[in-house]
Design a protein around this motif. Structure first.
Motif, PDB file in Angstrom:
ATOM      1  N   ARG A  13       2.537   0.628  14.877  1.00 36.38           N
ATOM      2  CA  ARG A  13       3.588   1.615  15.066  1.00 36.38           C
ATOM      3  C   ARG A  13       4.785   1.463  14.147  1.00 36.38           C
ATOM      4  O   ARG A  13       5.414   2.439  13.771  1.00 36.38           O
ATOM      5  CB  ARG A  13       4.107   1.567  16.523  1.00 36.38           C
ATOM      6  CG  ARG A  13       3.127   1.987  17.576  1.00 36.38           C
ATOM      7  CD  ARG A  13       3.886   2.266  18.874  1.00 36.38           C
ATOM      8  NE  ARG A  13       4.710   1.132  19.268  1.00 36.38           N
ATOM      9  CZ  ARG A  13       4.321   0.210  20.131  1.00 36.38           C
ATOM     10  NH1 ARG A  13       3.117   0.266  20.643  1.00 36.38           N
ATOM     11  NH2 ARG A  13       5.131  -0.773  20.453  1.00 36.38           N
ATOM     12  N   SER A  14       5.111   0.213  13.824  1.00 30.75           N
ATOM     13  CA  SER A  14       6.460  -0.011  13.347  1.00 30.75           C
ATOM     14  C   SER A  14       6.662  -0.702  12.022  1.00 30.75           C
ATOM     15  O   SER A  14       7.731  -0.581  11.446  1.00 30.75           O
ATOM     16  CB  SER A  14       7.221  -0.827  14.413  1.00 30.75           C
ATOM     17  OG  SER A  14       7.144  -0.201  15.654  1.00 30.75           O
ATOM     18  N   PHE A  15       5.711  -1.479  11.524  1.00 35.58           N
ATOM     19  CA  PHE A  15       6.094  -2.380  10.447  1.00 35.58           C
ATOM     20  C   PHE A  15       6.495  -1.669   9.162  1.00 35.58           C
ATOM     21  O   PHE A  15       7.408  -2.098   8.477  1.00 35.58           O
ATOM     22  CB  PHE A  15       5.027  -3.449  10.193  1.00 35.58           C
ATOM     23  CG  PHE A  15       3.857  -3.032   9.338  1.00 35.58           C
ATOM     24  CD1 PHE A  15       3.900  -3.172   7.967  1.00 35.58           C
ATOM     25  CD2 PHE A  15       2.703  -2.542   9.933  1.00 35.58           C
ATOM     26  CE1 PHE A  15       2.809  -2.822   7.194  1.00 35.58           C
ATOM     27  CE2 PHE A  15       1.620  -2.201   9.157  1.00 35.58           C
ATOM     28  CZ  PHE A  15       1.660  -2.335   7.789  1.00 35.58           C
ATOM     29  N   GLY A  37      11.301  -0.591   5.821  1.00 36.39           N
ATOM     30  CA  GLY A  37      12.073   0.328   4.996  1.00 36.39           C
ATOM     31  C   GLY A  37      11.361   0.712   3.717  1.00 36.39           C
ATOM     32  O   GLY A  37      11.995   1.077   2.740  1.00 36.39           O
ATOM     33  N   VAL A  38      10.041   0.605   3.701  1.00 36.39           N
ATOM     34  CA  VAL A  38       9.277   1.005   2.526  1.00 36.39           C
ATOM     35  C   VAL A  38       8.232   2.008   2.958  1.00 36.39           C
ATOM     36  O   VAL A  38       7.787   2.017   4.088  1.00 36.39           O
ATOM     37  CB  VAL A  38       8.595  -0.207   1.852  1.00 36.39           C
ATOM     38  CG1 VAL A  38       9.641  -1.161   1.324  1.00 36.39           C
ATOM     39  CG2 VAL A  38       7.669  -0.926   2.807  1.00 36.39           C
ATOM     40  N   VAL A  52       3.436   0.113  -0.162  1.00 35.91           N
ATOM     41  CA  VAL A  52       2.401  -0.797   0.302  1.00 35.91           C
ATOM     42  C   VAL A  52       1.129  -0.585  -0.492  1.00 35.91           C
ATOM     43  O   VAL A  52       0.433  -1.529  -0.849  1.00 35.91           O
ATOM     44  CB  VAL A  52       2.143  -0.579   1.806  1.00 35.91           C
ATOM     45  CG1 VAL A  52       1.007  -1.480   2.284  1.00 35.91           C
ATOM     46  CG2 VAL A  52       3.397  -0.874   2.604  1.00 35.91           C
ATOM     47  N   GLY A  53       0.843   0.665  -0.788  1.00 32.03           N
ATOM     48  CA  GLY A  53      -0.339   0.947  -1.594  1.00 32.03           C
ATOM     49  C   GLY A  53      -0.245   0.313  -2.966  1.00 32.03           C
ATOM     50  O   GLY A  53      -1.243  -0.175  -3.514  1.00 32.03           O
ATOM     51  N   LEU A  54       0.955   0.311  -3.524  1.00 28.57           N
ATOM     52  CA  LEU A  54       1.161  -0.303  -4.835  1.00 28.57           C
ATOM     53  C   LEU A  54       0.827  -1.785  -4.787  1.00 28.57           C
ATOM     54  O   LEU A  54       0.146  -2.317  -5.661  1.00 28.57           O
ATOM     55  CB  LEU A  54       2.614  -0.110  -5.265  1.00 28.57           C
ATOM     56  CG  LEU A  54       3.037  -0.797  -6.570  1.00 28.57           C
ATOM     57  CD1 LEU A  54       2.278  -0.206  -7.754  1.00 28.57           C
ATOM     58  CD2 LEU A  54       4.535  -0.639  -6.791  1.00 28.57           C
ATOM     59  N   LEU A  55       1.301  -2.475  -3.745  1.00 27.70           N
ATOM     60  CA  LEU A  55       1.004  -3.890  -3.611  1.00 27.70           C
ATOM     61  C   LEU A  55      -0.488  -4.112  -3.424  1.00 27.70           C
ATOM     62  O   LEU A  55      -1.087  -4.983  -4.049  1.00 27.70           O
ATOM     63  CB  LEU A  55       1.755  -4.476  -2.411  1.00 27.70           C
ATOM     64  CG  LEU A  55       3.119  -5.111  -2.713  1.00 27.70           C
ATOM     65  CD1 LEU A  55       4.127  -4.040  -3.091  1.00 27.70           C
ATOM     66  CD2 LEU A  55       3.617  -5.892  -1.506  1.00 27.70           C
ATOM     67  N   ALA A  56      -1.096  -3.333  -2.546  1.00 30.45           N
ATOM     68  CA  ALA A  56      -2.509  -3.526  -2.256  1.00 30.45           C
ATOM     69  C   ALA A  56      -3.382  -3.243  -3.474  1.00 30.45           C
ATOM     70  O   ALA A  56      -4.345  -3.951  -3.753  1.00 30.45           O
ATOM     71  CB  ALA A  56      -2.925  -2.616  -1.094  1.00 30.45           C
ATOM     72  N   GLU A  74       3.261  -9.187   9.475  1.00 29.70           N
ATOM     73  CA  GLU A  74       2.209  -8.176   9.388  1.00 29.70           C
ATOM     74  C   GLU A  74       2.362  -7.312   8.132  1.00 29.70           C
ATOM     75  O   GLU A  74       1.364  -6.853   7.564  1.00 29.70           O
ATOM     76  CB  GLU A  74       2.202  -7.304  10.639  1.00 29.70           C
ATOM     77  CG  GLU A  74       1.800  -8.053  11.897  1.00 29.70           C
ATOM     78  CD  GLU A  74       0.447  -8.724  11.739  1.00 29.70           C
ATOM     79  OE1 GLU A  74      -0.556  -8.038  11.438  1.00 29.70           O
ATOM     80  OE2 GLU A  74       0.379  -9.964  11.915  1.00 29.70           O
ATOM     81  N   PHE A  75       3.596  -7.105   7.692  1.00 29.98           N
ATOM     82  CA  PHE A  75       3.812  -6.349   6.464  1.00 29.98           C
ATOM     83  C   PHE A  75       3.181  -7.061   5.276  1.00 29.98           C
ATOM     84  O   PHE A  75       2.439  -6.468   4.495  1.00 29.98           O
ATOM     85  CB  PHE A  75       5.299  -6.135   6.212  1.00 29.98           C
ATOM     86  CG  PHE A  75       5.573  -5.537   4.858  1.00 29.98           C
ATOM     87  CD1 PHE A  75       5.361  -4.194   4.625  1.00 29.98           C
ATOM     88  CD2 PHE A  75       5.988  -6.335   3.802  1.00 29.98           C
ATOM     89  CE1 PHE A  75       5.570  -3.648   3.367  1.00 29.98           C
ATOM     90  CE2 PHE A  75       6.198  -5.801   2.544  1.00 29.98           C
ATOM     91  CZ  PHE A  75       5.990  -4.450   2.325  1.00 29.98           C
ATOM     92  N   PHE A  76       3.485  -8.344   5.112  1.00 36.17           N
ATOM     93  CA  PHE A  76       2.932  -9.094   3.985  1.00 36.17           C
ATOM     94  C   PHE A  76       1.415  -9.189   4.076  1.00 36.17           C
ATOM     95  O   PHE A  76       0.716  -9.090   3.060  1.00 36.17           O
ATOM     96  CB  PHE A  76       3.543 -10.490   3.921  1.00 36.17           C
ATOM     97  CG  PHE A  76       4.911 -10.522   3.284  1.00 36.17           C
ATOM     98  CD1 PHE A  76       5.079 -10.213   1.941  1.00 36.17           C
ATOM     99  CD2 PHE A  76       6.032 -10.842   4.034  1.00 36.17           C
ATOM    100  CE1 PHE A  76       6.336 -10.226   1.353  1.00 36.17           C
ATOM    101  CE2 PHE A  76       7.293 -10.859   3.451  1.00 36.17           C
ATOM    102  CZ  PHE A  76       7.444 -10.558   2.111  1.00 36.17           C
ATOM    103  N   LYS A  77       0.910  -9.382   5.273  1.00 32.63           N
ATOM    104  CA  LYS A  77      -0.541  -9.488   5.444  1.00 32.63           C
ATOM    105  C   LYS A  77      -1.233  -8.198   5.010  1.00 32.63           C
ATOM    106  O   LYS A  77      -2.247  -8.224   4.297  1.00 32.63           O
ATOM    107  CB  LYS A  77      -0.880  -9.794   6.903  1.00 32.63           C
ATOM    108  CG  LYS A  77      -2.358 -10.012   7.163  1.00 32.63           C
ATOM    109  CD  LYS A  77      -2.603 -10.425   8.612  1.00 32.63           C
ATOM    110  CE  LYS A  77      -4.073 -10.724   8.852  1.00 32.63           C
ATOM    111  NZ  LYS A  77      -4.313 -11.189  10.248  1.00 32.63           N
TER     112      LYS A  77
END
Length: 234
Positions: free
Chosen positions: A17-19, A24-25, A30-34, A108-111
């Protein structure tokens, strides 16, 4: 006291729900990192015999460094919430629960962002902490928060990609708020004392990767090394 099943449900629901909103991204970030993490030129860290290593000197090593610290902090606050210390007030419960939720979201964000390049789940060792004692719990919380902030500040210059640096900056800003809050719970008005802020410059102190991991590994069964940054876990 939460059961393991309840804790897992809490973490899963928060992650879903929240991360992204909390960090704030956007999904694009996140797609860029992945996507970058899957690039063929970036190999996953090779774990040493007694744990994991951050791997080659690149942005993913630094992101995994942050991920390791967030794992440790999340595990600590989950334990604090599950076994409240004697005499804890409702206000303290609310504040420490908020910090727990933040740390779980950071973890969870970093994971999620690192995907297949994330280091393994780390096993904490909190045997030296008396979770029934307020002073000892808050002292440990202060150590974790202050170490986390100095870690981000000390490694920020190693991040090459501006997008990663922006994310790290947003997260360390929240970590600094945690550190100030914990300091004030211990001693009102100590939120920016000389042990964390240089009186001459009013800048937060920083620490190197070897300095931080030496402290973090005191509370980890799964040791983290950073051979390419000058630190081998004992």
């Amino acid at each position: 006291m939460k059961t393991e099943s309840q804790e897992n449900i809490l973490q899963a629901n928060m992650a879903r729900r929240s991360f992204l909103r909390y960090a704030g991204v956007g999904v694009a970030s996140v797609g860029l990192l992945a996507t970058a993490a899957c690039h063929k030129d970036h190999q996953a860290p090779t774990p040493p015999a007694n744990g994991v290593d951050l791997g080659a000197k690149n942005d993913f090593a630094i992101l995994n460094y942050a991920y390791a610290l967030e794992q440790l902090e999340a595990a600590f606050y989950l334990q604090v919430a599950a076994t409240p210390y004697s005499g804890i007030t409702s206000a303290e419960t609310a504040l420490l629960t908020d910090i727990r939720d933040h740390e779980v979201l950071h973890r969870e964000f970093f994971k999620a962002a690192l995907g297949s390049k994330a280091i393994q789940d780390l096993t904490p060792d909190f045997s030296s902490i008396d979770f029934s004692n307020r002073a000892k719990v808050l002292a440990a919380a202060k150590a974790f928060e202050d170490t986390g902030v100095t870690a981000y500040d000390g490694a920020g210059y190693l991040i090459a990609d501006a997008n990663y640096l922006l994310i790290a900056g947003k997260i360390v800003s929240v970590e600094a708020r945690h550190a100030a809050l914990i300091s004030n719970l211990i001693l009102p008005g100590s939120f920016a004392a000389s042990d964390v802020s240089d009186p001459a410059t009013s800048l937060n102190k920083s620490a190197s990767i070897p300095e931080v991991l030496k402290i973090a590994n005191m509370f980890l069964k799964t040791k983290v090394s950073a051979v390419n940054y000058g630190y081998t876990a004992s």
